[in-house]
Scaffold this active site. Sequence first.
Site, mmCIF file in Angstrom:
data_model
loop_
_atom_site.group_PDB
_atom_site.id
_atom_site.type_symbol
_atom_site.label_atom_id
_atom_site.label_comp_id
_atom_site.label_asym_id
_atom_site.label_seq_id
_atom_site.Cartn_x
_atom_site.Cartn_y
_atom_site.Cartn_z
ATOM 1 N N HIS A 147 0.857 -1.185 0.000
ATOM 2 C CA HIS A 147 0.000 0.000 0.000
ATOM 3 C C HIS A 147 0.899 1.243 0.000
ATOM 4 O O HIS A 147 2.062 1.185 0.417
ATOM 5 C CB HIS A 147 -0.892 0.010 1.232
ATOM 6 C CG HIS A 147 -1.961 -1.033 1.202
ATOM 7 N ND1 HIS A 147 -3.098 -0.932 1.978
ATOM 8 C CD2 HIS A 147 -2.073 -2.184 0.508
ATOM 9 C CE1 HIS A 147 -3.871 -1.986 1.760
ATOM 10 N NE2 HIS A 147 -3.264 -2.763 0.870
ATOM 11 N N GLU B 284 1.051 3.881 1.866
ATOM 12 C CA GLU B 284 1.594 4.270 3.168
ATOM 13 C C GLU B 284 2.750 3.350 3.572
ATOM 14 O O GLU B 284 3.775 3.817 4.086
ATOM 15 C CB GLU B 284 0.496 4.218 4.243
ATOM 16 C CG GLU B 284 -0.662 5.170 3.994
ATOM 17 C CD GLU B 284 -1.768 4.610 3.106
ATOM 18 O OE1 GLU B 284 -2.850 5.214 3.070
ATOM 19 O OE2 GLU B 284 -1.569 3.558 2.444
ATOM 20 N N CYS C 298 -5.922 2.196 5.648
ATOM 21 C CA CYS C 298 -6.608 0.987 6.114
ATOM 22 C C CYS C 298 -5.997 0.562 7.451
ATOM 23 O O CYS C 298 -4.972 1.094 7.877
ATOM 24 C CB CYS C 298 -6.468 -0.127 5.076
ATOM 25 S SG CYS C 298 -4.801 -0.835 5.011
ATOM 26 N N CYS D 264 -2.255 -0.214 7.286
ATOM 27 C CA CYS D 264 -1.413 0.968 7.152
ATOM 28 C C CYS D 264 -1.366 1.761 8.454
ATOM 29 O O CYS D 264 -0.315 2.293 8.822
ATOM 30 C CB CYS D 264 -1.904 1.826 5.997
ATOM 31 S SG CYS D 264 -1.656 1.017 4.397
#
Length: 164
Positions: free
Chosen positions: A56, A58, A86, A89
């Site tokens: 992801h 992040e 999410c 993250c």
Amino acid sequence: MSSTVTAEQLLARSIQLATANVLNSGGPFGAVIVTADGQAFDGVNRVTATNDPTAHAEVTAIRRACTELGTFDLRGSTLYSSCEPCPMCLASALWARIDRVDFAADRHDAASVGFDDAVFYEYFENENRHAVMPVSKVELGDPQAPGVLEPFNTWNTLDSRIDY
């Protein structure tokens, strides 16, 4: 990074990263980490491009910042994300000791275009979460198996360990 750069400008940068990433076989997510001394590290979503479900934006920004700074501790940093992080993250930001997270779009905006993380948020709130994915402690009955505390005991006796 100039001290006059605003949160809005950094969020705009994360959105620009996300948009460009879509055109580079990536997901529509971007992130920027800014350290206490003003260094900036970008990350974009590479989940489908690398077949890595943890890639992801992040997390890739955290990985880049930690690698380039030579540390796992990003205390004093702020994470700017094009979209609400999410749970994975957020947990990654907590482990990295990031001080603050600011985001532009929220989870509902993401869900409206097919990125629905609701099941992940609900997992932690749901008493019946084991129906989604069972997670359980298994007692080791094999007397030949190492004791479950062996790794921790070894860690505690190691003079060269790096606490985190």
